[in-house]
Design an enzyme around this catalytic site. Structure first.
Site, mmCIF file in Angstrom:
data_model
loop_
_atom_site.group_PDB
_atom_site.id
_atom_site.type_symbol
_atom_site.label_atom_id
_atom_site.label_comp_id
_atom_site.label_asym_id
_atom_site.label_seq_id
_atom_site.Cartn_x
_atom_site.Cartn_y
_atom_site.Cartn_z
ATOM 1 N N PRO A 23 46.865 70.719 35.679
ATOM 2 C CA PRO A 23 46.867 70.000 34.396
ATOM 3 C C PRO A 23 46.577 68.521 34.624
ATOM 4 O O PRO A 23 47.240 67.870 35.425
ATOM 5 C CB PRO A 23 48.299 70.200 33.881
ATOM 6 C CG PRO A 23 48.808 71.409 34.608
ATOM 7 C CD PRO A 23 48.161 71.372 35.952
ATOM 8 N N CYS A 25 45.798 65.066 32.300
ATOM 9 C CA CYS A 25 45.684 64.458 30.980
ATOM 10 C C CYS A 25 44.324 63.789 30.819
ATOM 11 O O CYS A 25 43.900 63.016 31.674
ATOM 12 C CB CYS A 25 46.802 63.444 30.761
ATOM 13 S SG CYS A 25 48.424 64.204 30.549
ATOM 14 N N GLN A 99 49.631 74.299 29.885
ATOM 15 C CA GLN A 99 50.882 73.621 30.215
ATOM 16 C C GLN A 99 51.474 73.056 28.934
ATOM 17 O O GLN A 99 50.847 72.251 28.246
ATOM 18 C CB GLN A 99 50.659 72.487 31.216
ATOM 19 C CG GLN A 99 51.960 71.848 31.673
ATOM 20 C CD GLN A 99 51.755 70.601 32.502
ATOM 21 O OE1 GLN A 99 51.318 69.571 31.987
ATOM 22 N NE2 GLN A 99 52.062 70.685 33.791
ATOM 23 N N TYR A 181 59.135 63.516 32.409
ATOM 24 C CA TYR A 181 59.076 63.927 31.018
ATOM 25 C C TYR A 181 60.399 64.608 30.621
ATOM 26 O O TYR A 181 61.346 64.619 31.397
ATOM 27 C CB TYR A 181 57.842 64.786 30.778
ATOM 28 C CG TYR A 181 56.563 64.029 31.102
ATOM 29 C CD1 TYR A 181 56.358 62.744 30.608
ATOM 30 C CD2 TYR A 181 55.589 64.571 31.929
ATOM 31 C CE1 TYR A 181 55.208 62.026 30.917
ATOM 32 C CE2 TYR A 181 54.437 63.855 32.244
ATOM 33 C CZ TYR A 181 54.253 62.583 31.738
ATOM 34 O OH TYR A 181 53.124 61.874 32.050
ATOM 35 N N ARG A 323 42.520 65.651 41.533
ATOM 36 C CA ARG A 323 41.477 64.633 41.697
ATOM 37 C C ARG A 323 40.242 65.144 42.424
ATOM 38 O O ARG A 323 39.116 64.752 42.094
ATOM 39 C CB ARG A 323 42.060 63.409 42.405
ATOM 40 C CG ARG A 323 43.138 62.729 41.581
ATOM 41 C CD ARG A 323 43.650 61.466 42.222
ATOM 42 N NE ARG A 323 44.846 61.006 41.514
ATOM 43 C CZ ARG A 323 45.458 59.852 41.750
ATOM 44 N NH1 ARG A 323 45.000 59.043 42.681
ATOM 45 N NH2 ARG A 323 46.540 59.514 41.071
#
Length: 359
Positions: A23, A25, A99, A181, A323
């Site tokens: 995942p 963003c 996710q 989170y 990445r």
């Protein structure tokens, strides 16, 4: 056969290989809607050969977004574009995963390229919720401590989002319990100073994660796997520890979690991370062996040889890459060539570019 390209079955779902798109963003949505960027971003990595494609952290409620531009699944109108994306992913032989996330005290913040800071109210900022009124740092929002009713709503939001995700064609659900989170906020003593049944002891601090897991597993069809992403350590004194991660992973396994996506950090602004190639892999290995549950390894995995060694040496069951897959969406195809695995399927449109093993 390269171990990286062995299939993996989790419940009724078979991944064609062990490479997973982590995942990541994109901060490219408006009002939570997926768009052409998400179709191309996720779809190109399915074309590139990854076995499982997981969406970015997808907010279960508007207040659960990290930024105003986060992907969401809090309303029915979000589903048509998500369904288009999952259909394309499946057409390439990959499995689509979602996710589900609530940003907790890291919500209502600007996109990274706009500066890590709170979104001003006059620019659409919103009230932020956490276990306790402790901000991440002095430029992030001051959160409001969740009430019992607020906690119940969060749990229901995750369950409802799961039902929507399945109708949108996703076949793996991952719960985001890492990176500072909401669920991670409850797990760590550094961010959870409650005195009720959701704070204090280990059993109390894990309660929200367990209750969300139970609610999601209750509505998730039994043939579909459930993942949990955990930060195995806060990299900070007095925070969440690897030993607690092992204990929680064992409990989550009993509750129907099939794999721990093992990351670290993100909760404490004063964290001190020992960064280096494969630096998070030992945590995945520890949880896999001590909790007897499949794991995914993440963190500065950049070469086919590194990825292969993780699977071949039994350190994790999946290699979850971020990445490197941004740099090269076709990393799986290149890895198959480098590891001399000749049976990697290529999109028929690209076969003329395939390089065969040198004789």
């Amino acid at each position: 056969m390269a171990h990286l390209f062995e299939p993996l079955q989790l419940r009724a779902i078979t991944l064609k290989n062990r490479i997973v798109v982590s995942p990541m963003c994109e901060y490219s949505s408006e009002d939570g809607f997926a768009n052409d960027w998400h179709l191309v971003h996720l779809g190109s990595r399915a074309v590139g050969g990854a076995g499982l494609i997981i969406t970015e952290a997808t907010a279960v409620s508007p207040e659960g977004r990290i930024s105003p531009q986060d992907l969401g699944i809090w309303k029915e109108e979000h589903l048509p574009m998500l369904l288009r994306i999952t259909q394309f992913i499946k057409s390439q032989g990959a499995v689509p995963g979602m996710q589900l996330a609530h940003a907790g005290r890291k919500a209502s913040t600007c996109r990274p390229w706009e500066g890590h800071k709170a979104v001003p109210e006059d620019q659409g900022g919103w009230t932020v919720y956490a276990p306790s009124a402790i901000p991440f740092n002095d430029v992030y929002p001051l959160p409001v401590a969740l009430t019992k009713e607020g906690i119940k709503k969060v749990i229901q939001d995750f369950a409802t989002a799961t039902e929507r995700a399945i109708r949108a064609g996703f076949e793996v659900i991952e719960l985001h319990g890492a990176h500072g989170y909401l669920m991670h906020n409850f797990l760590s003593p550094l961010s959870n100073q409650r005195t009720d049944e959701y704070g204090g002891s280990f059993e109390n601090r894990i309660r929200l994660a367990v209750e969300i897991t139970e609610a999601v597993r209750a509505v998730l069809p039994p043939q579909f796997p459930l993942f949990m992403r955990l930060s195995a350590t806060d990299w900070a004194d007095g925070g969440w520890t690897p030993e607690e991660s092992v204990k929680l992973a064992s409990i989550l396994k009993e509750k129907g979690v099939d794999l721990i996506d093992t990351s670290t950090g993100g909760l404490a602004a004063h964290q001190k991370i020992q960064v280096g190639p494969l630096y998070q892999v030992p945590f995945a290995e520890k949880i896999r062996k001590e909790a007897n549950i499949p794991t995914g390894a993440v963190g500065m995995i950049t070469t086919p040889q590194e990825a292969e060694s993780i699977i071949a040496e039994g350190k994790a069951d999946l290699v979850i890459m971020a990445r490197e897959l941004l740099r090269d969406p076709y990393f799986p195809l290149r890895a198959a060539h480098d590891l001399q695995y000749d049976d990697m399927p290529w999109p028929v449109q690209y076969v003329r570019a395939k390089r065969t093993k040198l004789k």
